[in-house]
Write a protein that holds these residues in place. Structure first.
Motif, PDB file in Angstrom:
ATOM      1  N   TYR A   1       0.846  -1.190   0.000  1.00 13.93           N
ATOM      2  CA  TYR A   1       0.000   0.000   0.000  1.00 13.93           C
ATOM      3  C   TYR A   1       0.880   1.238   0.000  1.00 13.93           C
ATOM      4  CZ  TYR A   1      -3.170  -3.652   1.533  1.00 13.93           C
ATOM      5  OH  TYR A   1      -3.879  -4.821   1.617  1.00 13.93           O
ATOM      6  N   ALA A   2       0.431   2.276  -0.695  1.00 17.94           N
ATOM      7  CA  ALA A   2       1.217   3.504  -0.805  1.00 17.94           C
ATOM      8  C   ALA A   2       1.471   4.102   0.572  1.00 17.94           C
ATOM      9  CB  ALA A   2       0.484   4.516  -1.686  1.00 17.94           C
ATOM     10  N   SER A   3       2.708   4.510   0.805  1.00 20.57           N
ATOM     11  CA  SER A   3       3.095   5.033   2.117  1.00 20.57           C
ATOM     12  C   SER A   3       3.283   6.543   2.116  1.00 20.57           C
ATOM     13  CB  SER A   3       4.397   4.355   2.572  1.00 20.57           C
ATOM     14  OG  SER A   3       5.437   4.603   1.646  1.00 20.57           O
ATOM     15  N   VAL A   4       2.935   7.203   1.007  1.00 24.09           N
ATOM     16  CA  VAL A   4       3.121   8.651   0.926  1.00 24.09           C
ATOM     17  C   VAL A   4       2.031   9.375   1.716  1.00 24.09           C
ATOM     18  CG1 VAL A   4       4.296   8.516  -1.286  1.00 24.09           C
ATOM     19  CG2 VAL A   4       1.813   8.725  -1.233  1.00 24.09           C
ATOM     20  N   ASP A   5       2.298  10.622   2.067  1.00 26.04           N
ATOM     21  CA  ASP A   5       1.324  11.457   2.774  1.00 26.04           C
ATOM     22  C   ASP A   5       0.333  12.012   1.755  1.00 26.04           C
ATOM     23  OD1 ASP A   5      -0.085  13.506   4.099  1.00 26.04           O
ATOM     24  OD2 ASP A   5       1.594  13.839   5.467  1.00 26.04           O
ATOM     25  N   GLU A   6      -0.915  11.596   1.847  1.00 20.47           N
ATOM     26  CA  GLU A   6      -1.899  11.986   0.837  1.00 20.47           C
ATOM     27  C   GLU A   6      -2.270  13.464   0.901  1.00 20.47           C
ATOM     28  OE1 GLU A   6      -5.277   9.462   0.865  1.00 20.47           O
ATOM     29  OE2 GLU A   6      -4.173   7.723   0.099  1.00 20.47           O
ATOM     30  N   LYS A   7      -2.015  14.115   2.019  1.00 19.75           N
ATOM     31  CA  LYS A   7      -2.351  15.534   2.137  1.00 19.75           C
ATOM     32  C   LYS A   7      -1.312  16.427   1.454  1.00 19.75           C
ATOM     33  CE  LYS A   7      -4.893  14.974   6.491  1.00 19.75           C
ATOM     34  NZ  LYS A   7      -4.975  15.357   7.916  1.00 19.75           N
ATOM     35  N   LEU A   8      -0.123  15.898   1.282  1.00 19.69           N
ATOM     36  CA  LEU A   8       0.944  16.686   0.671  1.00 19.69           C
ATOM     37  C   LEU A   8       0.979  16.486  -0.840  1.00 19.69           C
ATOM     38  CD1 LEU A   8       3.971  16.081   3.084  1.00 19.69           C
ATOM     39  CD2 LEU A   8       2.511  18.109   2.950  1.00 19.69           C
ATOM     40  N   PRO A   9       1.393  17.499  -1.584  1.00 15.89           N
ATOM     41  CA  PRO A   9       1.599  17.329  -3.029  1.00 15.89           C
ATOM     42  C   PRO A   9       2.713  16.324  -3.290  1.00 15.89           C
ATOM     43  CG  PRO A   9       1.458  19.650  -2.455  1.00 15.89           C
ATOM     44  CD  PRO A   9       1.568  18.895  -1.168  1.00 15.89           C
ATOM     45  N   GLY A  10       2.738  15.799  -4.510  1.00 19.81           N
ATOM     46  CA  GLY A  10       3.743  14.808  -4.852  1.00 19.81           C
ATOM     47  C   GLY A  10       5.153  15.316  -4.645  1.00 19.81           C
ATOM     48  N   TRP A  11       5.431  16.548  -5.098  1.00 17.99           N
ATOM     49  CA  TRP A  11       6.779  17.093  -4.972  1.00 17.99           C
ATOM     50  C   TRP A  11       7.193  17.213  -3.519  1.00 17.99           C
ATOM     51  CZ3 TRP A  11       9.454  21.063  -2.722  1.00 17.99           C
ATOM     52  CH2 TRP A  11      10.746  21.320  -3.224  1.00 17.99           C
ATOM     53  N   GLU A  12       6.290  17.684  -2.666  1.00 13.61           N
ATOM     54  CA  GLU A  12       6.626  17.863  -1.248  1.00 13.61           C
ATOM     55  C   GLU A  12       6.855  16.523  -0.557  1.00 13.61           C
ATOM     56  OE1 GLU A  12       4.271  20.519   1.048  1.00 13.61           O
ATOM     57  OE2 GLU A  12       4.102  21.995  -0.554  1.00 13.61           O
ATOM     58  N   ASN A  13       6.131  15.490  -0.986  1.00 15.28           N
ATOM     59  CA  ASN A  13       6.376  14.163  -0.438  1.00 15.28           C
ATOM     60  C   ASN A  13       7.824  13.751  -0.687  1.00 15.28           C
ATOM     61  OD1 ASN A  13       4.269  12.220   0.795  1.00 15.28           O
ATOM     62  ND2 ASN A  13       3.057  13.326  -0.741  1.00 15.28           N
ATOM     63  N   LEU A  14       8.270  13.912  -1.923  1.00 20.24           N
ATOM     64  CA  LEU A  14       9.621  13.487  -2.271  1.00 20.24           C
ATOM     65  C   LEU A  14      10.680  14.368  -1.615  1.00 20.24           C
ATOM     66  CD1 LEU A  14       9.227  12.555  -6.053  1.00 20.24           C
ATOM     67  CD2 LEU A  14       8.883  11.138  -4.022  1.00 20.24           C
ATOM     68  N   TYR A  15      10.425  15.663  -1.580  1.00 24.06           N
ATOM     69  CA  TYR A  15      11.373  16.582  -0.944  1.00 24.06           C
ATOM     70  C   TYR A  15      11.512  16.260   0.542  1.00 24.06           C
ATOM     71  CZ  TYR A  15      13.375  20.864   0.956  1.00 24.06           C
ATOM     72  OH  TYR A  15      14.171  21.766   1.631  1.00 24.06           O
ATOM     73  N   MET A  16      10.392  16.007   1.204  1.00 24.82           N
ATOM     74  CA  MET A  16      10.413  15.698   2.631  1.00 24.82           C
ATOM     75  C   MET A  16      11.233  14.438   2.904  1.00 24.82           C
ATOM     76  SD  MET A  16       7.217  14.721   5.149  1.00 24.82           S
ATOM     77  CE  MET A  16       6.848  13.254   4.169  1.00 24.82           C
ATOM     78  N   ILE A  17      11.026  13.403   2.088  1.00 26.89           N
ATOM     79  CA  ILE A  17      11.774  12.164   2.293  1.00 26.89           C
ATOM     80  C   ILE A  17      13.266  12.388   2.058  1.00 26.89           C
ATOM     81  CG2 ILE A  17      12.118   9.815   1.409  1.00 26.89           C
ATOM     82  CD1 ILE A  17       9.093   9.771   0.840  1.00 26.89           C
ATOM     83  N   GLY A  18      13.587  13.192   1.051  1.00 26.21           N
ATOM     84  CA  GLY A  18      14.980  13.516   0.803  1.00 26.21           C
ATOM     85  C   GLY A  18      15.634  14.196   1.998  1.00 26.21           C
ATOM     86  N   ARG A  19      14.930  15.132   2.614  1.00 28.70           N
ATOM     87  CA  ARG A  19      15.469  15.826   3.792  1.00 28.70           C
ATOM     88  C   ARG A  19      15.601  14.874   4.984  1.00 28.70           C
ATOM     89  NH1 ARG A  19      18.415  19.135   4.315  1.00 28.70           N
ATOM     90  NH2 ARG A  19      17.499  20.462   5.934  1.00 28.70           N
ATOM     91  N   LEU A  20      14.619  13.951   5.128  1.00 29.31           N
ATOM     92  CA  LEU A  20      14.701  12.965   6.210  1.00 29.31           C
ATOM     93  C   LEU A  20      15.909  12.043   6.033  1.00 29.31           C
ATOM     94  CD1 LEU A  20      10.932  11.972   6.606  1.00 29.31           C
ATOM     95  CD2 LEU A  20      12.328  13.255   8.246  1.00 29.31           C
ATOM     96  N   LEU A  21      16.323  11.880   4.771  1.00 33.12           N
ATOM     97  CA  LEU A  21      17.507  11.075   4.480  1.00 33.12           C
ATOM     98  C   LEU A  21      18.792  11.910   4.517  1.00 33.12           C
ATOM     99  CD1 LEU A  21      16.116   8.868   1.558  1.00 33.12           C
ATOM    100  CD2 LEU A  21      16.636   8.138   3.896  1.00 33.12           C
ATOM    101  N   ASP A  22      18.672  13.144   5.039  1.00 32.27           N
ATOM    102  CA  ASP A  22      19.816  14.038   5.237  1.00 32.27           C
ATOM    103  C   ASP A  22      20.404  14.575   3.941  1.00 32.27           C
ATOM    104  OD1 ASP A  22      19.659  13.818   8.006  1.00 32.27           O
ATOM    105  OD2 ASP A  22      21.020  12.103   8.072  1.00 32.27           O
ATOM    106  N   LEU A  23      19.600  14.590   2.871  1.00 34.39           N
ATOM    107  CA  LEU A  23      20.065  15.255   1.662  1.00 34.39           C
ATOM    108  C   LEU A  23      20.045  16.769   1.882  1.00 34.39           C
ATOM    109  CD1 LEU A  23      18.230  13.374  -1.256  1.00 34.39           C
ATOM    110  CD2 LEU A  23      20.587  13.082  -0.497  1.00 34.39           C
TER     111      LEU A  23
END
Length: 335
Positions: free
Chosen positions: A89-111
């Motif tokens: 099942y999709a694990s992305v945050d449905e309230k956030l736009p697609g771009w913000e989902n990816l950006y957030m994960i990148g920051r959580l990974l210390d990018l």
């Protein structure tokens, strides 16, 4: 446990209990770098439990495993930086736009911010989601969410990617799109561990297969090797004259070349299907046909389907329910 050359994943003797149920019962597994290992099994076979252990979400009761050179139990923090995971099942945050989902994960990974932005843009383009980048994920179709989920698992440039039933519930067109992306990832050098119940999916993506049933590995090898283990092939014979198909079938049956197995006529294609178990039977069929002066348009051999292989190995189809899985543990054990 030391890393075995060319193996991105090495598993030895993994055991996991849920009460009296053994979700994993001494599993061994090797996945070569840059390949797709398909793990086939019915609900309750232990596939998801295996993935959760290899992604450090669960601890095994016994056994050991290394992924990308890191010990799953002793080096979980280092390991999480080199793996990606896409579940059923999709694990992305449905309230956030697609771009913000990816950006957030990148920051959580210390990018760094700049790198996280660039990576989000790059993956949205790769997964054909750029036009929907600013829309909330809740407005995405099922296929778009699955592609966004795959993109999210790729943010950190994983060396090993776990795909746990990645196309469950998707329509055929979207499933083909996901398959295309997985093939592209492997082309980039990513190692993939794929769990699935879809025979077609395993044949499309996996270079090697491991079949698990009730927590145990019951077979492994390349697709063609597993098909060959079943021991049966089908000889498809097409005479030039379609009217000769039925007489030819009767003649082969009368000769008793295939033993108790009988031939089948495919009237629509004008071919005769002859079950054979050995090269000697194949030679006998061809000899009988040519001896009677029947002109053949084509003759080919076909291995059993992967679904037939699974049925032969386990006694049931991959989609068959498993009563041994306790209802209370279904979420943990079932795939």
């Amino acid at each position: 446990m030391t890393r075995i050359d060319n193996n991105a994943v090495s598993v030895r003797g993994l055991v996991k209990h849920y009460g009296d149920t053994k979700a994993l019962d001494g599993v061994d597994l090797d996945v070569r770098e840059g390949t797709v290992m398909g793990v086939l099994g019915p609900n309750g076979a232990g596939k998801t439990t295996l993935v959760r252990i290899l992604s450090t979400l669960l601890k095994p009761d016994a056994g050991e495993a290394t992924v990308a050179g890191y010990d799953v139990l002793r080096q979980p923090r280092q390991l999480r930086r080199v793996i990606g995971l896409t579940g059923q099942y999709a694990s992305v945050d449905e309230k956030l736009p697609g771009w913000e989902n990816l950006y957030m994960i990148g920051r959580l990974l210390d990018l760094p911010r700049k790198d996280a932005r660039a990576r989000a843009d790059e993956l949205l383009e790769r997964f054909s989601l750029t036009e929907a980048a600013k829309r909330p994920a809740s407005t995405y179709s099922g296929g778009m969410r699955r592609r966004l989920d795959l993109a999210a698992s790729m943010i950190g440039h994983p060396q090993v990617l776990y795909l746990d039933e990645p196309t469950t519930g998707l329509d055929p067109r979207t499933r083909n799109e996901v398959w295309a992306e997985v093939k592209a990832m492997v082309g980039d050098g990513v190692t993939v561990l794929l769990t699935t119940q879809y025979m077609e999916e395993a044949e499309q993506l996996a270079s090697e297969l491991t079949v698990v049933d009730r927590g145990k590995v019951i077979a492994n090898g390349r697709v063609e090797e597993l098909k060959a283990k079943v021991g049966g092939r089908t000889l498809r014979v097409r005479p030039v004259d379609p009217l000769q198909v039925r007489p030819l079938a009767e003649m082969i049956d009368e000769l008793g070349i295939t033993g108790l197995a009988s031939t089948t006529v495919d009237a629509e294609s004008g071919t005769l299907l002859v079950p054979i178990l050995s090269d000697e039977q194949l030679t006998a069929v061809v000899g009988a046909v040519t001896a009677r002066g029947i002109t053949i348009s084509s003759i080919t051999t076909e291995l059993p389907s992967l679904d037939e292989v699974f049925l032969s190995l386990t006694g049931h189809r991959a989609s068959a329910p498993q009563d041994a899985t306790p209802a209370d543990d279904r979420q943990e054990v079932a795939v």
